[in-house]
Design a protein around this motif. Sequence first.
Motif, short mmCIF file in Angstrom:
data_model
loop_
_atom_site.label_atom_id
_atom_site.label_comp_id
_atom_site.label_asym_id
_atom_site.label_seq_id
_atom_site.Cartn_x
_atom_site.Cartn_y
_atom_site.Cartn_z
N ASP A 94 -30.20 -13.65 29.85
CA ASP A 94 -30.78 -12.45 30.66
C ASP A 94 -30.60 -11.17 29.72
OD1 ASP A 94 -28.26 -11.00 31.36
OD2 ASP A 94 -27.94 -12.90 32.55
N LEU A 95 -31.17 -10.17 30.01
CA LEU A 95 -31.05 -8.93 29.27
C LEU A 95 -29.70 -8.38 28.96
CD1 LEU A 95 -32.52 -6.96 27.58
CD2 LEU A 95 -33.25 -5.53 29.67
N ASP A 96 -28.95 -8.35 30.07
CA ASP A 96 -27.85 -7.83 30.05
C ASP A 96 -26.80 -8.60 29.06
OD1 ASP A 96 -28.30 -5.82 31.82
OD2 ASP A 96 -27.13 -6.88 33.67
N ASP A 97 -26.81 -9.92 29.19
CA ASP A 97 -26.04 -10.72 28.27
C ASP A 97 -26.41 -10.50 26.76
OD1 ASP A 97 -24.64 -11.82 30.25
OD2 ASP A 97 -25.56 -13.50 30.42
N MET A 98 -27.91 -10.51 26.68
CA MET A 98 -28.08 -10.33 25.27
C MET A 98 -28.08 -8.89 24.80
SD MET A 98 -32.02 -12.34 24.99
CE MET A 98 -32.66 -11.39 26.61
N TRP A 99 -28.12 -8.01 25.43
CA TRP A 99 -27.79 -6.75 25.04
C TRP A 99 -26.39 -6.53 24.74
CZ3 TRP A 99 -31.05 -3.05 23.48
CH2 TRP A 99 -30.63 -1.78 23.05
N ALA A 100 -25.48 -7.03 25.55
CA ALA A 100 -24.02 -7.10 25.31
C ALA A 100 -23.85 -7.64 23.99
CB ALA A 100 -23.35 -7.77 26.49
N VAL A 101 -24.21 -8.68 23.67
CA VAL A 101 -23.61 -9.38 22.40
C VAL A 101 -24.69 -9.08 21.19
CG1 VAL A 101 -23.63 -11.67 21.22
CG2 VAL A 101 -23.15 -11.38 23.73
N ASN A 102 -26.12 -9.29 21.40
CA ASN A 102 -26.67 -9.02 20.27
C ASN A 102 -26.66 -7.57 19.85
OD1 ASN A 102 -27.38 -11.52 21.02
ND2 ASN A 102 -29.71 -10.92 21.38
N VAL A 103 -26.58 -6.57 20.63
CA VAL A 103 -26.49 -5.19 20.12
C VAL A 103 -25.22 -4.52 20.21
CG1 VAL A 103 -27.85 -3.04 20.49
CG2 VAL A 103 -28.94 -5.02 20.99
N LYS A 104 -24.73 -4.47 21.43
CA LYS A 104 -23.40 -3.71 21.77
C LYS A 104 -22.26 -4.37 20.89
CE LYS A 104 -20.36 -1.68 25.03
NZ LYS A 104 -20.08 -1.56 26.37
N GLY A 105 -22.27 -5.86 20.98
CA GLY A 105 -21.30 -6.35 20.22
C GLY A 105 -21.42 -6.04 18.54
N ALA A 106 -22.31 -6.19 18.16
CA ALA A 106 -22.82 -5.97 16.63
C ALA A 106 -22.22 -4.49 16.44
CB ALA A 106 -24.32 -6.10 16.28
N TRP A 107 -22.66 -3.61 17.30
CA TRP A 107 -22.30 -2.09 17.06
C TRP A 107 -20.66 -1.89 17.20
CZ3 TRP A 107 -23.61 2.57 15.26
CH2 TRP A 107 -22.90 3.78 15.75
N VAL A 108 -20.07 -2.43 17.96
CA VAL A 108 -18.55 -2.34 18.20
C VAL A 108 -17.94 -3.02 16.99
CG1 VAL A 108 -16.50 -3.08 19.54
CG2 VAL A 108 -18.58 -2.33 20.78
N ALA A 109 -18.36 -4.16 16.54
CA ALA A 109 -17.77 -4.70 15.24
C ALA A 109 -17.93 -4.00 14.25
CB ALA A 109 -18.26 -5.96 15.21
N ALA A 110 -19.13 -3.58 14.11
CA ALA A 110 -19.48 -2.63 12.90
C ALA A 110 -18.56 -1.20 13.06
CB ALA A 110 -20.82 -2.26 12.84
N GLU A 111 -18.57 -0.53 13.98
CA GLU A 111 -17.52 0.53 14.14
C GLU A 111 -16.10 0.49 13.86
OE1 GLU A 111 -18.11 4.09 17.50
OE2 GLU A 111 -17.39 2.16 18.15
N ALA A 112 -15.64 -0.80 14.25
CA ALA A 112 -14.24 -1.10 14.11
C ALA A 112 -13.94 -1.46 12.45
CB ALA A 112 -13.69 -2.51 14.96
N ALA A 113 -15.09 -2.29 11.72
CA ALA A 113 -15.02 -2.61 10.58
C ALA A 113 -14.96 -1.48 9.69
CB ALA A 113 -16.01 -3.63 10.45
#
Length: 233
Positions: A94-113
């Motif tokens: 579903d869209l919420d899961d995909m947004w949380a992982v595919n987009v927000k998860g990548a953003w958070v990891a990049a921001e931390a790295a």
Amino acid sequence: MNTLDGKVALVTGGSRGIGATIAVVLAEHGADVAVTYRQDASAVVEAVKGTGRRVLALRADAADADAMVQAVDDVVDHFGRIDILVNNAGVVGDLDDMWAVNVKGAWVAAEAAVRHLPRGGRIVNIGSNLAERVPMAGITAYAMTKSALNSMTHGLARDLAQRGINVTQVNPGSTDTDMNPADGPNAPGQLGLIPLGRFGAPREIALTVAHLAGPGGDYITGTSVLVDGGVNA
């Protein structure tokens, strides 16, 4: 092959499929590798050990922002550095899961790295050829999340250029994994779209990532590389 000697890479969602293969190939090129996983990472851990490189497996859900930040910090604590982030974790649902992982998860990891990446560091996002073209019905929401990741790649490349950090995206097409097997029920429809007439292999995706992460990627940033057998030609 030792183009990544002395480097440390984190591959999110690196316990299976394309992510696991990326982890092993980066190790074959000389990098020490950490992977995040949700269920079991024993197979990829043994495979990386077989290359002679160090490996760290971290249980972390890419949809959990705090867990992703902690994972990056754990990599730095364990290895003393991080040079390469591969945002591979992705889901279909579903869209919420995909947004949380595919987009927000990548953003958070990049921001931390970014807090730790040195000059010459790399962020490589794993997207999809659907980020650029949607050749069939029923996949709009997934394609939308990968398109958002594409935009993030372009923006971060500009934001980080002065720090000497390159940001790129690899956009695979149909790739033979457990999630989308080349002999699965959905394969015939996909094969009809591929000029080269076959699914890609995870290693073909991983070798592209290794190129971008190594010296071959020194002058490549802010762009996406299609590895899709010509579907988007």
